[in-house]
Scaffold this motif. Structure first.
Motif, PDB file in Angstrom:
ATOM      1  N   ILE A  40     -32.133  23.472  33.379  1.00 66.63           N
ATOM      2  CA  ILE A  40     -33.171  24.040  32.513  1.00 66.63           C
ATOM      3  C   ILE A  40     -33.079  23.469  31.107  1.00 66.63           C
ATOM      4  O   ILE A  40     -34.087  23.050  30.525  1.00 66.63           O
ATOM      5  CB  ILE A  40     -33.045  25.584  32.495  1.00 66.63           C
ATOM      6  CG1 ILE A  40     -33.414  26.155  33.873  1.00 66.63           C
ATOM      7  CG2 ILE A  40     -33.938  26.189  31.410  1.00 66.63           C
ATOM      8  CD1 ILE A  40     -33.075  27.621  34.040  1.00 66.63           C
ATOM      9  N   HIS A  41     -31.880  23.433  30.533  1.00 66.68           N
ATOM     10  CA  HIS A  41     -31.722  23.020  29.141  1.00 66.68           C
ATOM     11  C   HIS A  41     -32.207  21.593  28.921  1.00 66.68           C
ATOM     12  O   HIS A  41     -32.984  21.324  27.992  1.00 66.68           O
ATOM     13  CB  HIS A  41     -30.263  23.160  28.721  1.00 66.68           C
ATOM     14  CG  HIS A  41     -29.986  22.681  27.334  1.00 66.68           C
ATOM     15  ND1 HIS A  41     -30.505  23.285  26.206  1.00 66.68           N
ATOM     16  CD2 HIS A  41     -29.242  21.634  26.881  1.00 66.68           C
ATOM     17  CE1 HIS A  41     -30.095  22.643  25.130  1.00 66.68           C
ATOM     18  NE2 HIS A  41     -29.335  21.630  25.521  1.00 66.68           N
ATOM     19  N   LEU A  42     -31.764  20.662  29.759  1.00 60.05           N
ATOM     20  CA  LEU A  42     -32.149  19.260  29.573  1.00 60.05           C
ATOM     21  C   LEU A  42     -33.639  19.045  29.831  1.00 60.05           C
ATOM     22  O   LEU A  42     -34.281  18.262  29.132  1.00 60.05           O
ATOM     23  CB  LEU A  42     -31.324  18.367  30.493  1.00 60.05           C
ATOM     24  CG  LEU A  42     -29.862  18.147  30.107  1.00 60.05           C
ATOM     25  CD1 LEU A  42     -29.154  17.292  31.149  1.00 60.05           C
ATOM     26  CD2 LEU A  42     -29.751  17.483  28.734  1.00 60.05           C
ATOM     27  N   CYS A  43     -34.179  19.729  30.824  1.00 62.21           N
ATOM     28  CA  CYS A  43     -35.604  19.552  31.120  1.00 62.21           C
ATOM     29  C   CYS A  43     -36.478  20.137  30.011  1.00 62.21           C
ATOM     30  O   CYS A  43     -37.510  19.558  29.643  1.00 62.21           O
ATOM     31  CB  CYS A  43     -35.935  20.172  32.475  1.00 62.21           C
ATOM     32  SG  CYS A  43     -35.194  19.273  33.873  1.00 62.21           S
ATOM     33  N   GLU A  44     -36.077  21.268  29.462  1.00 63.02           N
ATOM     34  CA  GLU A  44     -36.801  21.820  28.308  1.00 63.02           C
ATOM     35  C   GLU A  44     -36.747  20.861  27.130  1.00 63.02           C
ATOM     36  O   GLU A  44     -37.762  20.636  26.446  1.00 63.02           O
ATOM     37  CB  GLU A  44     -36.195  23.166  27.905  1.00 63.02           C
ATOM     38  CG  GLU A  44     -36.565  24.321  28.793  1.00 63.02           C
ATOM     39  CD  GLU A  44     -35.924  25.623  28.343  1.00 63.02           C
ATOM     40  OE1 GLU A  44     -36.468  26.687  28.668  1.00 63.02           O
ATOM     41  OE2 GLU A  44     -34.871  25.582  27.669  1.00 63.02           O
ATOM     42  N   ALA A  45     -35.564  20.290  26.883  1.00 59.20           N
ATOM     43  CA  ALA A  45     -35.413  19.361  25.766  1.00 59.20           C
ATOM     44  C   ALA A  45     -36.290  18.133  25.967  1.00 59.20           C
ATOM     45  O   ALA A  45     -36.873  17.612  25.004  1.00 59.20           O
ATOM     46  CB  ALA A  45     -33.948  18.955  25.618  1.00 59.20           C
ATOM     47  N   TRP A  46     -36.386  17.648  27.192  1.00 62.34           N
ATOM     48  CA  TRP A  46     -37.253  16.492  27.450  1.00 62.34           C
ATOM     49  C   TRP A  46     -38.711  16.829  27.168  1.00 62.34           C
ATOM     50  O   TRP A  46     -39.415  16.065  26.500  1.00 62.34           O
ATOM     51  CB  TRP A  46     -37.091  16.017  28.897  1.00 62.34           C
ATOM     52  CG  TRP A  46     -37.952  14.816  29.167  1.00 62.34           C
ATOM     53  CD1 TRP A  46     -39.228  14.805  29.661  1.00 62.34           C
ATOM     54  CD2 TRP A  46     -37.628  13.448  28.891  1.00 62.34           C
ATOM     55  NE1 TRP A  46     -39.715  13.524  29.724  1.00 62.34           N
ATOM     56  CE2 TRP A  46     -38.745  12.675  29.264  1.00 62.34           C
ATOM     57  CE3 TRP A  46     -36.491  12.827  28.384  1.00 62.34           C
ATOM     58  CZ2 TRP A  46     -38.763  11.288  29.128  1.00 62.34           C
ATOM     59  CZ3 TRP A  46     -36.513  11.439  28.249  1.00 62.34           C
ATOM     60  CH2 TRP A  46     -37.638  10.695  28.626  1.00 62.34           C
ATOM     61  N   ALA A 138     -22.009  12.921  16.942  1.00 59.85           N
ATOM     62  CA  ALA A 138     -22.841  12.176  15.990  1.00 59.85           C
ATOM     63  C   ALA A 138     -24.047  12.999  15.570  1.00 59.85           C
ATOM     64  O   ALA A 138     -24.389  13.073  14.378  1.00 59.85           O
ATOM     65  CB  ALA A 138     -23.278  10.857  16.610  1.00 59.85           C
ATOM     66  N   ALA A 139     -24.703  13.624  16.530  1.00 60.46           N
ATOM     67  CA  ALA A 139     -25.868  14.450  16.203  1.00 60.46           C
ATOM     68  C   ALA A 139     -25.476  15.637  15.331  1.00 60.46           C
ATOM     69  O   ALA A 139     -26.165  15.974  14.357  1.00 60.46           O
ATOM     70  CB  ALA A 139     -26.544  14.924  17.490  1.00 60.46           C
ATOM     71  N   ALA A 140     -24.350  16.266  15.648  1.00 61.27           N
ATOM     72  CA  ALA A 140     -23.898  17.419  14.866  1.00 61.27           C
ATOM     73  C   ALA A 140     -23.514  17.018  13.444  1.00 61.27           C
ATOM     74  O   ALA A 140     -23.652  17.817  12.504  1.00 61.27           O
ATOM     75  CB  ALA A 140     -22.715  18.085  15.553  1.00 61.27           C
ATOM     76  N   ALA A 141     -23.040  15.794  13.281  1.00 59.71           N
ATOM     77  CA  ALA A 141     -22.651  15.315  11.953  1.00 59.71           C
ATOM     78  C   ALA A 141     -23.843  14.824  11.140  1.00 59.71           C
ATOM     79  O   ALA A 141     -23.678  14.436   9.981  1.00 59.71           O
ATOM     80  CB  ALA A 141     -21.617  14.194  12.084  1.00 59.71           C
ATOM     81  N   GLN A 165     -25.175  17.572  26.243  1.00 59.18           N
ATOM     82  CA  GLN A 165     -25.845  18.866  26.082  1.00 59.18           C
ATOM     83  C   GLN A 165     -27.088  18.803  25.186  1.00 59.18           C
ATOM     84  O   GLN A 165     -27.299  19.662  24.325  1.00 59.18           O
ATOM     85  CB  GLN A 165     -24.859  19.908  25.550  1.00 59.18           C
ATOM     86  CG  GLN A 165     -23.827  20.359  26.555  1.00 59.18           C
ATOM     87  CD  GLN A 165     -24.460  21.167  27.675  1.00 59.18           C
ATOM     88  OE1 GLN A 165     -25.081  22.202  27.431  1.00 59.18           O
ATOM     89  NE2 GLN A 165     -24.321  20.695  28.901  1.00 59.18           N
ATOM     90  N   GLY A 166     -27.900  17.779  25.382  1.00 54.43           N
ATOM     91  CA  GLY A 166     -29.163  17.688  24.652  1.00 54.43           C
ATOM     92  C   GLY A 166     -29.117  16.875  23.381  1.00 54.43           C
ATOM     93  O   GLY A 166     -30.145  16.686  22.726  1.00 54.43           O
ATOM     94  N   ALA A 167     -27.939  16.364  23.006  1.00 52.07           N
ATOM     95  CA  ALA A 167     -27.834  15.574  21.770  1.00 52.07           C
ATOM     96  C   ALA A 167     -28.682  14.302  21.819  1.00 52.07           C
ATOM     97  O   ALA A 167     -29.118  13.803  20.777  1.00 52.07           O
ATOM     98  CB  ALA A 167     -26.376  15.209  21.502  1.00 52.07           C
ATOM     99  N   HIS A 168     -28.917  13.776  23.015  1.00 50.92           N
ATOM    100  CA  HIS A 168     -29.724  12.565  23.149  1.00 50.92           C
ATOM    101  C   HIS A 168     -31.065  12.688  22.431  1.00 50.92           C
ATOM    102  O   HIS A 168     -31.593  11.702  21.901  1.00 50.92           O
ATOM    103  CB  HIS A 168     -30.014  12.278  24.625  1.00 50.92           C
ATOM    104  CG  HIS A 168     -28.838  11.772  25.406  1.00 50.92           C
ATOM    105  ND1 HIS A 168     -27.759  12.574  25.742  1.00 50.92           N
ATOM    106  CD2 HIS A 168     -28.581  10.541  25.934  1.00 50.92           C
ATOM    107  CE1 HIS A 168     -26.895  11.861  26.439  1.00 50.92           C
ATOM    108  NE2 HIS A 168     -27.356  10.635  26.577  1.00 50.92           N
TER     109      HIS A 168
END
Length: 262
Positions: A40-46, A138-141, A165-168
């Motif tokens: 669910i998380h990755l598909c929502e992010a896409w 990297a995304a968090a920073a 976990q969605g950072a992409h």
């Protein structure tokens, strides 16, 4: 909307091919490469960041679940493939699959002409867990650009996607980059972690913007990149161990950099 009942269905065979990390027949280049996003998380992010997938596979027994139903409502019906629970279990790469997998095409952002903002360079990082953690860090920073050399694990592979976990979706990820050639396009210093002839991280005069290089789990950063660096950085640590995990080292460095300037 189509219903799939057989493993021999061409769409289902394509899904299995992508999940196995293989390139489908007729896919001619890296730029065309397909990716699989499960859960669910990755598909929502896409959907939020990139729009419609090429195809969306749903476990037909779970489409009444509120979160899955909400995603189903956002996907064009022509892209939906309803699968039996047995087919979805056979395709899933996690122990407790959520009955939802997207097929899409990996984003291939254009590289900037000059590199002027802080970014992450990855040299032959091969472990999917490390790659995903590095992208998430990297995304968090607060970084936006990531440059990945040839010899690295595929940044959009299923294991890396799960680890990140969605950072992409917060990053521009450039794969198969010649990092030495990219060095010529840098308008900011190149920083590399090294054990020899290096300044301790907490004493070093870090520039406001920098390209940070982290390397292979066993061999570290390539010697030619170390030689090309403007500044070599070491992380003070106990002599009980020889070196830190690459993702841990990156987290320490990137957040020390962030602490100073943000």
């Amino acid at each position: 909307m189509k219903t799939l009942a057989s493993r021999d269905n061409p769409d289902y065979r394509l899904l299995l091919t992508i999940l196995a990390g293989k390139r489908p027949p007729g896919e001619r280049s890296q730029r065309e490469s397909r990716i699989a996003l499960e859960g669910i998380h990755l598909c929502e992010a896409w959907l939020d960041s990139a729009g419609q997938p090429d195809m969306a596979f749903f476990d037909e027994s779970r489409i009444s679940h509120p979160d899955i139903a909400a995603i189903l409502a956002r996907v064009d019906a022509s892209r939906v493939r309803l699968c039996s629970p047995a087919l979805m279990r056979a395709a899933s790469q996690v122990v407790q699959g959520q009955g939802l997998i997207f097929l899409a095409r990996a984003p291939r952002p254009s590289q900037p002409g000059r590199v002027t903002e802080s970014c992450l360079w990855l040299d032959r990082v091969q472990d999917p867990g490390n790659m995903g953690t590095l992208l998430r860090t990297a995304a968090a920073a607060g970084l936006r650009e990531v440059y990945v050399s040839s010899g690295c694990v595929a940044a959009w592979s299923p294991k890396v996607l799960r680890s990140a976990q969605g950072a992409h979706f917060s990053l521009d990820i450039h794969e198969n980059v010649d990092l030495l050639a990219l060095r010529k396009r840098l308008n900011i210093p190149l920083l590399v972690t090294a054990l020899d002839d290096a300044q301790p991280l907490y004493e070093a005069d870090l520039p406001r913007h920098a390209a940070w290089v982290f390397g292979n789990e066993g061999r570290g950063v390539a010697p030619e990149l170390i030689a090309a660096a403007d500044l070599r950085i070491s992380i003070p640590q106990s002599p009980a161990v020889e070196s830190l995990n690459v993702a841990v080292a990156a987290g320490i460095c990137l957040f020390e950099h962030r602490r100073r300037y943000y």
